[in-house]
Structure formats: C-alpha cells, structure tokens
Design a protein around this motif. Structure first.
Motif, PDB file in Angstrom:
ATOM      1  N   SER A   1      18.616   4.998 -16.356  1.00  0.00           N
ATOM      2  CA  SER A   1      17.164   5.021 -16.273  1.00  0.00           C
ATOM      3  C   SER A   1      16.527   4.943 -17.657  1.00  0.00           C
ATOM      4  CB  SER A   1      16.715   6.303 -15.570  1.00  0.00           C
ATOM      5  OG  SER A   1      15.321   6.458 -15.676  1.00  0.00           O
ATOM      6  N   MET A   2      15.636   3.987 -17.839  1.00  0.00           N
ATOM      7  CA  MET A   2      14.925   3.847 -19.103  1.00  0.00           C
ATOM      8  C   MET A   2      14.030   5.061 -19.328  1.00  0.00           C
ATOM      9  SD  MET A   2      14.672   2.077 -21.686  1.00  0.00           S
ATOM     10  CE  MET A   2      13.663   2.385 -23.098  1.00  0.00           C
ATOM     11  N   ARG A   3      13.588   5.667 -18.256  1.00  0.00           N
ATOM     12  CA  ARG A   3      12.748   6.865 -18.349  1.00  0.00           C
ATOM     13  C   ARG A   3      13.518   7.989 -19.040  1.00  0.00           C
ATOM     14  NH1 ARG A   3      11.800  10.998 -13.907  1.00  0.00           N
ATOM     15  NH2 ARG A   3      10.071  12.215 -14.693  1.00  0.00           N
ATOM     16  N   ASP A   4      14.748   8.210 -18.626  1.00  0.00           N
ATOM     17  CA  ASP A   4      15.566   9.266 -19.217  1.00  0.00           C
ATOM     18  C   ASP A   4      15.910   8.955 -20.676  1.00  0.00           C
ATOM     19  OD1 ASP A   4      15.520  10.594 -16.797  1.00  0.00           O
ATOM     20  OD2 ASP A   4      17.402   9.690 -16.118  1.00  0.00           O
ATOM     21  N   ILE A   5      16.202   7.695 -20.942  1.00  0.00           N
ATOM     22  CA  ILE A   5      16.514   7.288 -22.313  1.00  0.00           C
ATOM     23  C   ILE A   5      15.285   7.476 -23.203  1.00  0.00           C
ATOM     24  CG2 ILE A   5      17.160   5.340 -23.791  1.00  0.00           C
ATOM     25  CD1 ILE A   5      18.746   4.254 -21.350  1.00  0.00           C
ATOM     26  N   GLY A   6      14.125   7.078 -22.696  1.00  0.00           N
ATOM     27  CA  GLY A   6      12.885   7.225 -23.456  1.00  0.00           C
ATOM     28  C   GLY A   6      12.542   8.678 -23.732  1.00  0.00           C
ATOM     29  N   LYS A   7      12.774   9.530 -22.740  1.00  0.00           N
ATOM     30  CA  LYS A   7      12.508  10.959 -22.941  1.00  0.00           C
ATOM     31  C   LYS A   7      13.421  11.534 -24.023  1.00  0.00           C
ATOM     32  CE  LYS A   7      10.556  12.665 -18.670  1.00  0.00           C
ATOM     33  NZ  LYS A   7      10.702  13.651 -17.598  1.00  0.00           N
ATOM     34  N   ALA A   8      14.707  11.207 -23.944  1.00  0.00           N
ATOM     35  CA  ALA A   8      15.660  11.710 -24.932  1.00  0.00           C
ATOM     36  C   ALA A   8      15.309  11.186 -26.329  1.00  0.00           C
ATOM     37  CB  ALA A   8      17.080  11.305 -24.557  1.00  0.00           C
ATOM     38  N   CYS A   9      14.894   9.941 -26.388  1.00  0.00           N
ATOM     39  CA  CYS A   9      14.526   9.337 -27.673  1.00  0.00           C
ATOM     40  C   CYS A   9      13.286  10.015 -28.245  1.00  0.00           C
ATOM     41  CB  CYS A   9      14.270   7.841 -27.483  1.00  0.00           C
ATOM     42  SG  CYS A   9      13.844   6.991 -28.992  1.00  0.00           S
ATOM     43  N   GLY A  10      12.308  10.268 -27.420  1.00  0.00           N
ATOM     44  CA  GLY A  10      11.086  10.931 -27.869  1.00  0.00           C
ATOM     45  C   GLY A  10      11.363  12.330 -28.397  1.00  0.00           C
ATOM     46  N   GLU A  11      12.231  13.042 -27.694  1.00  0.00           N
ATOM     47  CA  GLU A  11      12.604  14.394 -28.143  1.00  0.00           C
ATOM     48  C   GLU A  11      13.263  14.329 -29.525  1.00  0.00           C
ATOM     49  OE1 GLU A  11      12.681  17.446 -26.144  1.00  0.00           O
ATOM     50  OE2 GLU A  11      11.375  16.448 -24.693  1.00  0.00           O
ATOM     51  N   LYS A  12      14.171  13.379 -29.686  1.00  0.00           N
ATOM     52  CA  LYS A  12      14.891  13.236 -30.964  1.00  0.00           C
ATOM     53  C   LYS A  12      13.927  12.818 -32.067  1.00  0.00           C
ATOM     54  CE  LYS A  12      18.908  12.374 -33.191  1.00  0.00           C
ATOM     55  NZ  LYS A  12      19.141  13.146 -34.326  1.00  0.00           N
ATOM     56  N   TRP A  13      13.005  11.896 -31.773  1.00  0.00           N
ATOM     57  CA  TRP A  13      12.039  11.401 -32.756  1.00  0.00           C
ATOM     58  C   TRP A  13      11.153  12.546 -33.256  1.00  0.00           C
ATOM     59  CZ3 TRP A  13      11.269   7.182 -35.627  1.00  0.00           C
ATOM     60  CH2 TRP A  13      10.012   6.949 -36.177  1.00  0.00           C
ATOM     61  N   LYS A  14      10.760  13.422 -32.343  1.00  0.00           N
ATOM     62  CA  LYS A  14       9.913  14.549 -32.729  1.00  0.00           C
ATOM     63  C   LYS A  14      10.631  15.509 -33.672  1.00  0.00           C
ATOM     64  CE  LYS A  14       7.156  14.649 -28.525  1.00  0.00           C
ATOM     65  NZ  LYS A  14       6.892  15.398 -27.277  1.00  0.00           N
ATOM     66  N   THR A  15      11.929  15.661 -33.487  1.00  0.00           N
ATOM     67  CA  THR A  15      12.684  16.616 -34.309  1.00  0.00           C
ATOM     68  C   THR A  15      13.171  16.018 -35.624  1.00  0.00           C
ATOM     69  OG1 THR A  15      14.765  16.102 -33.182  1.00  0.00           O
ATOM     70  CG2 THR A  15      13.451  17.918 -32.294  1.00  0.00           C
ATOM     71  N   MET A  16      13.088  14.696 -35.770  1.00  0.00           N
ATOM     72  CA  MET A  16      13.567  14.062 -37.000  1.00  0.00           C
ATOM     73  C   MET A  16      12.645  14.390 -38.171  1.00  0.00           C
ATOM     74  SD  MET A  16      14.636  10.275 -35.635  1.00  0.00           S
ATOM     75  CE  MET A  16      14.849   9.573 -37.242  1.00  0.00           C
ATOM     76  N   SER A  17      13.225  14.456 -39.362  1.00  0.00           N
ATOM     77  CA  SER A  17      12.419  14.674 -40.561  1.00  0.00           C
ATOM     78  C   SER A  17      11.820  13.337 -41.004  1.00  0.00           C
ATOM     79  CB  SER A  17      13.287  15.247 -41.678  1.00  0.00           C
ATOM     80  OG  SER A  17      14.227  14.288 -42.099  1.00  0.00           O
ATOM     81  N   PHE A  18      10.829  13.440 -41.890  1.00  0.00           N
ATOM     82  CA  PHE A  18      10.174  12.221 -42.374  1.00  0.00           C
ATOM     83  C   PHE A  18      11.161  11.331 -43.115  1.00  0.00           C
ATOM     84  CE2 PHE A  18       7.744   9.799 -45.521  1.00  0.00           C
ATOM     85  CZ  PHE A  18       6.893   9.130 -44.678  1.00  0.00           C
ATOM     86  N   GLU A  19      12.091  11.928 -43.841  1.00  0.00           N
ATOM     87  CA  GLU A  19      13.075  11.162 -44.602  1.00  0.00           C
ATOM     88  C   GLU A  19      13.944  10.303 -43.683  1.00  0.00           C
ATOM     89  OE1 GLU A  19      12.601  14.528 -45.192  1.00  0.00           O
ATOM     90  OE2 GLU A  19      11.388  14.128 -46.973  1.00  0.00           O
ATOM     91  N   GLU A  20      14.253  10.830 -42.490  1.00  0.00           N
ATOM     92  CA  GLU A  20      15.040  10.061 -41.526  1.00  0.00           C
ATOM     93  C   GLU A  20      14.223   8.927 -40.918  1.00  0.00           C
ATOM     94  OE1 GLU A  20      18.064  13.241 -39.538  1.00  0.00           O
ATOM     95  OE2 GLU A  20      15.915  13.583 -39.179  1.00  0.00           O
ATOM     96  N   LYS A  21      12.931   9.135 -40.809  1.00  0.00           N
ATOM     97  CA  LYS A  21      12.054   8.122 -40.199  1.00  0.00           C
ATOM     98  C   LYS A  21      11.650   7.013 -41.161  1.00  0.00           C
ATOM     99  CE  LYS A  21       9.868  11.369 -36.988  1.00  0.00           C
ATOM    100  NZ  LYS A  21       8.589  11.968 -36.576  1.00  0.00           N
ATOM    101  N   VAL A  22      11.797   7.255 -42.462  1.00  0.00           N
ATOM    102  CA  VAL A  22      11.317   6.312 -43.482  1.00  0.00           C
ATOM    103  C   VAL A  22      11.887   4.912 -43.279  1.00  0.00           C
ATOM    104  CG1 VAL A  22      11.435   5.759 -45.947  1.00  0.00           C
ATOM    105  CG2 VAL A  22      10.729   8.020 -45.210  1.00  0.00           C
ATOM    106  N   ALA A  23      13.156   4.803 -42.933  1.00  0.00           N
ATOM    107  CA  ALA A  23      13.774   3.484 -42.748  1.00  0.00           C
ATOM    108  C   ALA A  23      13.035   2.697 -41.653  1.00  0.00           C
ATOM    109  CB  ALA A  23      15.240   3.640 -42.378  1.00  0.00           C
TER     110      ALA A  23
END
Length: 130
Positions: free
Chosen positions: A72-94
């Motif tokens: 389910s793309m819904r489940d994948i999207g939820k897991a991705c959103g959770e991970k994105w929220k917890t990532m630091s700015f340095e990890e998101k810079v790329a």
C-alpha cells in the motif's frame, strides 16, 4: 400506542410543502478551454517535486526491500512522513539541494516559455500536434 416523536413527525410531514417534481435543479455549464489554451498548457513546463518527494523516491526503494509484504502506497507514505519528520536538517540537505537545482531549471524553462508565449509563437493557427 402513539409516541410524541411519531406525532411530531406526522405533523412535520403534514406542514412541509412538497417539492414540485416538474422543477429540475439548475446545473451550471462548465466552460471548455479553447484549443489554443490546450496547446499552451501542453508546452508549459511542469513544476518540479519538492525535497520530500525526492526523499520519498529513495525511501520507497529501501522500504520495499525491507518490507516486501507492504504494498500500500498509503502505508509507505505514512512511514516516509514519520521518518522525514524525525530527520535532522543535515540529513535533509541533500534532498533540498536536488530540489533547488530542479527548481532553478524549472525557472529557466518557465522564463523561456513565457518569452515564447509573449512573442506569439503559440498562435491559434499552429496545429503542430494534430
């Protein structure tokens, strides 16, 4: 035995005016874009995805390898959103860098598109696509 609710309902239906079946509800007609507008939109550059969507591409690949039973793309999207929220700015810079590059390319393409449009390159008589 008749209850108060039944009596109230009976009096409501007796006092309500009936809707006339001959009157049809008004429906607004949708305007269709002209053929020249369709051609303009066909040539218009698409907006690039945000940094999150570039991250989602990478995350989806690794998540599906780790969890092959989750489709389910819904489940994948939820897991991705959770991970994105917890990532630091340095990890998101790329991902922000990629998104910024794509945004710059889009701005250049959009400027060229507007210049062509204003110069009259997209005239009503040109049917190159048909």
């Amino acid at each position: 035995m008749e209850t108060r609710a039944k009596r109230a309902k009976a009096t409501e239906t007796a006092t309500k005016p009936r809707k006339d079946a001959s009157k049809k509800p008004k429906v607004k007609a949708k305007r269709k874009p002209s053929s020249s507008a369709k051609n303009d939109h066909r040539d218009k550059p698409k907006k690039p995805p945000t940094a999150f969507f570039y991250y989602l591409e990478d995350f989806r690949k690794t998540f599906q390898q780790e969890n092959p039973n989750v489709k389910s793309m819904r489940d994948i999207g939820k897991a991705c959103g959770e991970k994105w929220k917890t990532m630091s700015f340095e990890e998101k810079v790329a991902y922000y860098d990629v998104a910024t590059e794509k945004r710059a390319e889009f701005e250049k393409a959009m400027a060229a598109y507007i210049k062509r449009k204003e110069s009259g390159e997209f005239s009503e008589g040109s049917d190159d696509y048909e």
